[in-house]
Design a protein around this motif. Structure first.
Motif, PDB file in Angstrom:
ATOM      1  N   LYS A   1       0.832  -1.203   0.000  1.00 52.54           N
ATOM      2  CA  LYS A   1       0.000   0.000   0.000  1.00 52.54           C
ATOM      3  C   LYS A   1       0.869   1.256   0.000  1.00 52.54           C
ATOM      4  O   LYS A   1       0.573   2.231  -0.692  1.00 52.54           O
ATOM      5  CB  LYS A   1      -0.931  -0.015   1.212  1.00 52.54           C
TER       6      LYS A   1
ATOM      7  N   TYR B   1       2.570   1.604  -3.524  1.00 50.73           N
ATOM      8  CA  TYR B   1       1.679   1.995  -4.621  1.00 50.73           C
ATOM      9  C   TYR B   1       1.019   3.359  -4.407  1.00 50.73           C
ATOM     10  O   TYR B   1       0.777   4.080  -5.376  1.00 50.73           O
ATOM     11  CB  TYR B   1       0.576   0.959  -4.813  1.00 50.73           C
ATOM     12  N   TYR B   2       0.690   3.676  -3.145  1.00 52.94           N
ATOM     13  CA  TYR B   2      -0.116   4.869  -2.878  1.00 52.94           C
ATOM     14  C   TYR B   2       0.535   5.870  -1.927  1.00 52.94           C
ATOM     15  O   TYR B   2       0.043   6.978  -1.785  1.00 52.94           O
ATOM     16  CB  TYR B   2      -1.486   4.465  -2.314  1.00 52.94           C
TER      17      TYR B   2
ATOM     18  N   LEU C   1      -5.774  -2.202  -3.750  1.00 54.82           N
ATOM     19  CA  LEU C   1      -4.568  -2.737  -4.382  1.00 54.82           C
ATOM     20  C   LEU C   1      -4.891  -3.422  -5.703  1.00 54.82           C
ATOM     21  O   LEU C   1      -4.059  -3.468  -6.611  1.00 54.82           O
ATOM     22  CB  LEU C   1      -3.872  -3.738  -3.448  1.00 54.82           C
TER      23      LEU C   1
ATOM     24  N   PRO D   1      -2.500   2.369  -9.314  1.00 57.77           N
ATOM     25  CA  PRO D   1      -1.536   2.876  -8.330  1.00 57.77           C
ATOM     26  C   PRO D   1      -1.113   4.306  -8.653  1.00 57.77           C
ATOM     27  O   PRO D   1      -1.026   4.701  -9.824  1.00 57.77           O
ATOM     28  CB  PRO D   1      -0.350   1.906  -8.465  1.00 57.77           C
ATOM     29  N   ARG D   2      -0.822   5.078  -7.613  1.00 61.81           N
ATOM     30  CA  ARG D   2      -0.310   6.433  -7.803  1.00 61.81           C
ATOM     31  C   ARG D   2       1.150   6.393  -8.233  1.00 61.81           C
ATOM     32  O   ARG D   2       1.615   7.285  -8.953  1.00 61.81           O
ATOM     33  CB  ARG D   2      -0.454   7.229  -6.505  1.00 61.81           C
TER      34      ARG D   2
ATOM     35  N   ALA E   1       4.545  -1.022  -9.136  1.00 60.41           N
ATOM     36  CA  ALA E   1       3.541  -1.895  -9.759  1.00 60.41           C
ATOM     37  C   ALA E   1       4.083  -2.531 -11.033  1.00 60.41           C
ATOM     38  O   ALA E   1       3.847  -3.715 -11.299  1.00 60.41           O
ATOM     39  CB  ALA E   1       2.268  -1.091 -10.066  1.00 60.41           C
TER      40      ALA E   1
END
Length: 216
Positions: free
Chosen positions: A119, A122-123, A132, A137-138, A143
């Motif tokens: 988490k 990705y974020y 997820l 994803p930011r 990723a």
């Protein structure tokens, strides 16, 4: 803070990825081992597929989801082209994982489990677990790296199982005929094993990240 360096002379691919994580050690044995294995197993799958595909109406029995589910690649050249592009994308992602990817250092509260670290990767914050799998994803780099790690294994296993399935049917292997009678729908067994291998590989990728972050 994570520092980056840029190595000159890497060509177009470096211009796309732009940076390399400092201190990352290239892993040629891991990359080449999986790349060669994947290439060989894709060759097995294509050879076994060709035995059926070139017969009249052969593509109707094709188990490749691109053909059987989406109707893509119902001629041999198109099927080849799509699969070659897919393999190149997967190997590019796996190359990125082996040579350029390094997990971001995370706060201790985000290192309680592999999923909590994912988490963060990705974020950059704690989110619901379902995000997820359903939210883009930011941060694309982790990723993309994880996709390479997981996809090269999932596609290799799927290619091996598909090759065995095609050859067993075409040549009438007795042991495979008995297996088909037992399970009824071997295609679903193959899909289940591929999905299972993807889940296990993803867990392994996240666990490796967690172990690395805890050591830093």
């Amino acid at each position: 803070m994570t520092h980056f360096i840029v190595k000159p002379g890497w060509g177009i691919f470096m211009s796309i990825t732009r940076h390399e994580y400092k201190g990352m050690k290239p892993n040629w044995s891991q990359f080449l081992g999986w790349a060669i294995l994947l290439g060989g197993l894709r060759g097995l799958d294509f050879y076994s597929t060709s035995l059926w595909f070139h017969q009249p109406g052969g593509y109707f029995d094709e188990t490749n989801p691109l053909v059987s589910w989406f109707g893509i690649g119902r001629d041999w050249q198109a099927l080849w082209s799509i699969n070659i592009a897919l393999v190149i994308l997967i190997l590019a992602a796996y190359w990125f994982y082996c040579f350029m990817y390094q997990p971001k250092v995370a706060p201790s509260e985000m290192c309680r489990s592999p999923l909590s670290l994912a988490k963060w990767q990705y974020y950059g914050r704690s989110v619901s677990t379902w995000q997820l799998f359903f939210n883009p994803p930011r941060h694309f780099r982790p990723a993309f790296a994880h996709m390479g790690f997981v996809a090269v294994r999932g596609l290799a296993i799927g290619s091996l199982l598909a090759g065995i399935h095609n050859l067993g049917q075409f040549y009438g292997w007795e042991v495979y005929s008995s297996f088909r009678e037992t399970v009824g729908r071997p295609n679903w067994v193959i899909y289940f094993l591929v999905v299972l291998s993807i889940g296990i590989s993803y867990r392994q990728a996240l666990q490796r990240d967690l172990e690395w972050v805890k050591k830093t």
